[in-house]
Design a protein around this motif. Sequence first.
Motif, PDB file in Angstrom:
ATOM      1  N   LEU A 146       5.487 -26.087  24.451  1.00 17.30           N
ATOM      2  CA  LEU A 146       6.011 -27.431  24.280  1.00 17.30           C
ATOM      3  C   LEU A 146       4.904 -28.483  24.383  1.00 17.30           C
ATOM      4  O   LEU A 146       4.821 -29.393  23.549  1.00 17.30           O
ATOM      5  N   VAL A 147       4.056 -28.356  25.392  1.00 21.11           N
ATOM      6  CA  VAL A 147       2.965 -29.323  25.584  1.00 21.11           C
ATOM      7  C   VAL A 147       2.043 -29.333  24.373  1.00 21.11           C
ATOM      8  O   VAL A 147       1.671 -30.395  23.853  1.00 21.11           O
ATOM      9  N   TRP A 148       1.682 -28.148  23.896  1.00 23.87           N
ATOM     10  CA  TRP A 148       0.788 -28.063  22.743  1.00 23.87           C
ATOM     11  C   TRP A 148       1.446 -28.608  21.481  1.00 23.87           C
ATOM     12  O   TRP A 148       0.793 -29.247  20.657  1.00 23.87           O
ATOM     13  N   THR A 149       2.736 -28.366  21.327  1.00 22.24           N
ATOM     14  CA  THR A 149       3.440 -28.876  20.149  1.00 22.24           C
ATOM     15  C   THR A 149       3.543 -30.395  20.197  1.00 22.24           C
ATOM     16  O   THR A 149       3.334 -31.078  19.179  1.00 22.24           O
ATOM     17  N   LEU A 150       3.850 -30.931  21.362  1.00 22.58           N
ATOM     18  CA  LEU A 150       3.922 -32.386  21.509  1.00 22.58           C
ATOM     19  C   LEU A 150       2.579 -33.037  21.195  1.00 22.58           C
ATOM     20  O   LEU A 150       2.517 -34.071  20.514  1.00 22.58           O
ATOM     21  N   THR A 174      10.187 -29.152  10.477  1.00 20.89           N
ATOM     22  CA  THR A 174       9.738 -27.797  10.126  1.00 20.89           C
ATOM     23  C   THR A 174       8.443 -27.451  10.851  1.00 20.89           C
ATOM     24  O   THR A 174       8.307 -26.362  11.425  1.00 20.89           O
ATOM     25  N   LEU A 175       7.498 -28.385  10.828  1.00 19.98           N
ATOM     26  CA  LEU A 175       6.211 -28.150  11.481  1.00 19.98           C
ATOM     27  C   LEU A 175       6.393 -27.996  12.986  1.00 19.98           C
ATOM     28  O   LEU A 175       5.735 -27.149  13.608  1.00 19.98           O
ATOM     29  N   PHE A 176       7.273 -28.796  13.588  1.00 16.15           N
ATOM     30  CA  PHE A 176       7.520 -28.710  15.032  1.00 16.15           C
ATOM     31  C   PHE A 176       7.998 -27.308  15.406  1.00 16.15           C
ATOM     32  O   PHE A 176       7.484 -26.691  16.351  1.00 16.15           O
ATOM     33  N   VAL A 177       8.972 -26.799  14.660  1.00 18.12           N
ATOM     34  CA  VAL A 177       9.520 -25.466  14.946  1.00 18.12           C
ATOM     35  C   VAL A 177       8.460 -24.390  14.716  1.00 18.12           C
ATOM     36  O   VAL A 177       8.281 -23.480  15.549  1.00 18.12           O
ATOM     37  N   LEU A 178       7.736 -24.493  13.602  1.00 20.03           N
ATOM     38  CA  LEU A 178       6.711 -23.497  13.294  1.00 20.03           C
ATOM     39  C   LEU A 178       5.611 -23.494  14.350  1.00 20.03           C
ATOM     40  O   LEU A 178       5.161 -22.428  14.779  1.00 20.03           O
ATOM     41  N   LYS A 179       5.180 -24.664  14.751  1.00 16.24           N
ATOM     42  CA  LYS A 179       4.105 -24.748  15.749  1.00 16.24           C
ATOM     43  C   LYS A 179       4.566 -24.183  17.090  1.00 16.24           C
ATOM     44  O   LYS A 179       3.813 -23.445  17.756  1.00 16.24           O
ATOM     45  N   PHE A 180       5.797 -24.503  17.490  1.00 20.00           N
ATOM     46  CA  PHE A 180       6.316 -24.025  18.772  1.00 20.00           C
ATOM     47  C   PHE A 180       6.375 -22.495  18.786  1.00 20.00           C
ATOM     48  O   PHE A 180       5.927 -21.857  19.742  1.00 20.00           O
ATOM     49  N   ILE A 181       6.890 -21.899  17.712  1.00 19.09           N
ATOM     50  CA  ILE A 181       6.979 -20.434  17.637  1.00 19.09           C
ATOM     51  C   ILE A 181       5.586 -19.814  17.604  1.00 19.09           C
ATOM     52  O   ILE A 181       5.318 -18.812  18.277  1.00 19.09           O
ATOM     53  N   PHE A 182       4.686 -20.413  16.823  1.00 14.86           N
ATOM     54  CA  PHE A 182       3.329 -19.870  16.710  1.00 14.86           C
ATOM     55  C   PHE A 182       2.622 -19.873  18.058  1.00 14.86           C
ATOM     56  O   PHE A 182       1.899 -18.931  18.403  1.00 14.86           O
ATOM     57  N   LEU A 183       2.842 -20.922  18.835  1.00 16.51           N
ATOM     58  CA  LEU A 183       2.210 -20.998  20.145  1.00 16.51           C
ATOM     59  C   LEU A 183       2.819 -19.985  21.117  1.00 16.51           C
ATOM     60  O   LEU A 183       2.119 -19.460  21.983  1.00 16.51           O
ATOM     61  N   LEU A 184       4.103 -19.702  20.974  1.00 18.34           N
ATOM     62  CA  LEU A 184       4.710 -18.627  21.768  1.00 18.34           C
ATOM     63  C   LEU A 184       4.041 -17.293  21.433  1.00 18.34           C
ATOM     64  O   LEU A 184       3.744 -16.486  22.318  1.00 18.34           O
ATOM     65  N   ILE A 185       3.808 -17.065  20.136  1.00 19.17           N
ATOM     66  CA  ILE A 185       3.154 -15.827  19.692  1.00 19.17           C
ATOM     67  C   ILE A 185       1.769 -15.694  20.312  1.00 19.17           C
ATOM     68  O   ILE A 185       1.376 -14.608  20.759  1.00 19.17           O
ATOM     69  N   CYS A 186       1.030 -16.792  20.338  1.00 17.10           N
ATOM     70  CA  CYS A 186      -0.346 -16.757  20.837  1.00 17.10           C
ATOM     71  C   CYS A 186      -0.434 -16.792  22.362  1.00 17.10           C
ATOM     72  O   CYS A 186      -1.492 -16.524  22.926  1.00 17.10           O
ATOM     73  N   THR A 187       0.664 -17.123  23.027  1.00 17.32           N
ATOM     74  CA  THR A 187       0.676 -17.214  24.492  1.00 17.32           C
ATOM     75  C   THR A 187       1.248 -15.961  25.152  1.00 17.32           C
ATOM     76  O   THR A 187       0.773 -15.538  26.212  1.00 17.32           O
TER      77      THR A 187
END
Length: 286
Positions: A146-150, A174-187
Amino acid sequence: MKLLKQVYYFLIYTNLLIAGAAIAQCALTYLFFDAPFDYPIIMVEGAATLLLYNFSMLLSKPRNPQKSIYKRTRWIFRNEWLLWLNNGIGFIVLVYAVFHIHLYSLFILTGIGVISVAYSVPIIPHKGKWVGFRQLPGMKIFHIALVWTLSSVCLPIFEMHLDGLTVDLHLFRTLFVLKFIFLLICTLPFDIRDIQQDSYYHLKTIPNMIGADRAILLCYALLITHSTIVLLSDIQFNVQMGILTTNLLIAVVLKQVVFRNANRYHYAFLLDFALIAQFLIVYLFL
């Protein structure tokens, strides 16, 4: 090869890698919107990330760092002067950059900073004591994402709006959702790697709660979900191809390197490089 390895560890230990990842993810937002880079915002993103991660490191400094079982902890506090040098440079860059952004963006940045600090600082009541977000069951990776997406999506887009640029709200969502999921993947791989360490510190992360094997499957499921959303979205074709190429590379790295060598502590940091690689690959496709 030895020099490359030394550079790799240096970037990890000094938090310069994670700061570079923050810069790349912020810059990627401008590629999504086909907008010119806003360098003060990008500088704010990199400097603030460096300072926050260094602050977290200092906050968690053990009583006797040189007796730590972790090589990274021993190295960092053996070279603590470098940590403070990075803080000084980061602070100067941050001060310079904030004078070149809108005042309202500064308010947004301050709010994001407060949420970020809440990761480690005990400000939330939980079971009769005060804890940070990382101590809340299952919240650790969601808080980070969330922090990274914000900071990498909402902050630059808000600044774009204040500059008078037209912002496509559908593309923003769309970008918000994609970024949030991508950061979950990388975390998530970091939490899988740290299961024993987190258990020692009584942290209930997702892998602790569902087990390492299911967490690995969850990581692949998130990668498939992310790729599906990219395919179904109406973002630029070249951007789609760049993101999908990155996802394919991440899947290979996860399977062949990270999850196969779970005992190799620093292999998970390849996911931080993935945050930079995503920007570079998309940039090359455009």
